[in-house]
Design an enzyme around this catalytic site. Structure first.
Site, PDB file in Angstrom:
ATOM      1  N   ASN A   1      25.477  39.568   8.586  1.00  0.00           N
ATOM      2  CA  ASN A   1      26.608  40.362   9.020  1.00  0.00           C
ATOM      3  C   ASN A   1      26.794  40.451  10.512  1.00  0.00           C
ATOM      4  O   ASN A   1      28.338  40.648  10.822  1.00  0.00           O
ATOM      5  CB  ASN A   1      26.270  41.736   8.104  1.00  0.00           C
ATOM      6  CG  ASN A   1      27.280  42.797   8.967  1.00  0.00           C
ATOM      7  OD1 ASN A   1      28.645  42.750   8.510  1.00  0.00           O
ATOM      8  ND2 ASN A   1      26.945  43.329   9.756  1.00  0.00           N
TER       9      ASN A   1
ATOM     10  N   TYR B   1      37.023  34.923  18.320  1.00  0.00           N
ATOM     11  CA  TYR B   1      36.706  35.706  17.036  1.00  0.00           C
ATOM     12  C   TYR B   1      37.018  34.782  16.029  1.00  0.00           C
ATOM     13  O   TYR B   1      36.647  34.622  15.052  1.00  0.00           O
ATOM     14  CB  TYR B   1      37.321  36.923  17.008  1.00  0.00           C
ATOM     15  CG  TYR B   1      36.953  37.808  15.874  1.00  0.00           C
ATOM     16  CD1 TYR B   1      35.537  38.574  15.806  1.00  0.00           C
ATOM     17  CD2 TYR B   1      37.826  38.127  14.740  1.00  0.00           C
ATOM     18  CE1 TYR B   1      35.313  39.276  14.673  1.00  0.00           C
ATOM     19  CE2 TYR B   1      37.451  38.758  13.718  1.00  0.00           C
ATOM     20  CZ  TYR B   1      36.046  39.265  13.481  1.00  0.00           C
ATOM     21  OH  TYR B   1      35.668  40.293  12.478  1.00  0.00           O
TER      22      TYR B   1
HETATM   23  C1  BGC Z   1      38.491  42.789  12.489  1.00  0.00           C
HETATM   24  C2  BGC Z   1      39.036  43.953  12.353  1.00  0.00           C
HETATM   25  C3  BGC Z   1      40.541  43.801  12.138  1.00  0.00           C
HETATM   26  C4  BGC Z   1      40.796  42.884  10.798  1.00  0.00           C
HETATM   27  C5  BGC Z   1      42.123  42.638  10.298  1.00  0.00           C
HETATM   28  C6  BGC Z   1      38.663  42.004  10.984  1.00  0.00           C
HETATM   29  O1  BGC Z   1      37.988  40.818  11.052  1.00  0.00           O
HETATM   30  O2  BGC Z   1      37.125  42.847  12.937  1.00  0.00           O
HETATM   31  O3  BGC Z   1      38.914  44.507  13.757  1.00  0.00           O
HETATM   32  O4  BGC Z   1      41.264  45.085  11.809  1.00  0.00           O
HETATM   33  O5  BGC Z   1      40.110  41.847  10.820  1.00  0.00           O
HETATM   34  O6  BGC Z   1      43.079  41.995  11.518  1.00  0.00           O
END
Ligand code: BGC
Length: 265
Positions: free
Chosen positions: A92, A164
């Site tokens: 996780n 990310y």
């Molecule tokens: C992120 C959140 C975000 C969500 C939808 C997730 O993977 O960690 O910060 O709000 O995605 O965008």
């Protein structure tokens, strides 16, 4: 249908807060002994372990940086020392270091890839080696269950978050490839892709005006809570999902359904 995990041992990485915390809590509730891994916050991890033990469960905390091979080895060694085996891994741990493309530093790019992708790779690899070494423990139909924490951003591009989104897209293909590779050993690998979930860390993003804007992207009309994800983890770890292999369960209130197209297009 009851999802029980009695006599099983689960490692949850990044479990001192948010989604990991909820997964550890709910796996323990379903009867598993849990290893609560934390990186930099021992206190909430220890509080969770105490609560689980007070309720009659079994839990330990282990500090480890999942992006470091030696730390991951020691996380598993301490698990074996405490509980004698491992049946479930929830990989996780994850982080965000957001920046527009042209401002993103190499450090920001590498830090996120190192924890989110390499960290999961190391944990999954070590779990599979352990599942093979320990053989059939007779506690579940599968020899081992692995759940990778992904995100809706494994499929939804996310401007300003290229590190990310790339890490989560990578998790999707990593999970599927490993699932294909190890299924014949009786090991099930799946993923959970949460959407917008309210946690302590992102409270400012999910409340007030920002929260209202976010809701427009969620057809089901509510922002998720960490327990929504914990419950999916319990199901994926249990024999109730024994024929589920290499799948991503989206826990997102419909965020991946192109909600902008409602009334448009
Ligand atoms: C992120 C959140 C975000 C969500 C939808 C997730 O993977 O960690 O910060 O709000 O995605 O965008």
């Amino acid at each position: 249908m009851e999802c029980r995990l009695d006599k099983q041992v689960a490692i949850v990485t990044g479990a001192s807060s948010g989604l990991g915390y909820a997964c550890a809590e709910q796996l323990a509730d379903a009867g598993a002994a849990v290893v609560i891994n934390y990186h930099s916050q021992p206190k909430p991890a220890e509080e969770l372990a105490s609560r689980i033990k007070a309720a009659g469960g079994r839990a330990i905390t282990v500090g480890a940086d999942v992006s470091q091979e030696a730390d991951v080895a020691s996380l598993f060694a301490k698990t074996l020392e405490a509980f004698g085996g491992v049946d479930i891994l929830v990989a996780n741990s994850g982080m965000q270091k957001d920046a527009p493309l042209t401002a993103m530093t190499l450090d920001q790019w590498e830090a996120v890839l190192k924890v989110n992708l390499t960290g999961q790779f190391l944990c999954v690899q070590t779990a599979v080696r352990q599942f093979e070494a320990q053989g059939d423990r007779g506690v579940s139909r599968a020899r081992g269950k692995i759940i990778c924490m992904s995100s809706v951003h494994q499929v939804i591009p996310w401007a300003g978050h290229v590190n990310y989104a790339a890490s989560k897209g990578g998790i999707m293909m990593m999970m599927q490839t490993i699932a294909q590779e190890v299924a014949e050993k009786g090991i099930r690998v799946n993923a959970i892709a949460p959407g917008a979930i309210r946690t302590a860390i992102n409270a400012s993003e999910t409340e007030g005006e920002k929260g209202a804007a976010l809701l427009k992207l969620i057809p089901y009309g509510r922002i998720g809570v960490a327990e929504d994800v914990g419950k999916a983890a319990v199901w994926l770890a249990s024999d109730q999902s024994d024929y589920v292999v290499g799948t991503t369960i989206f826990v997102d209130g419909g965020m991946t359904l192109y909600p902008e197209f409602r009334g448009n297009g």
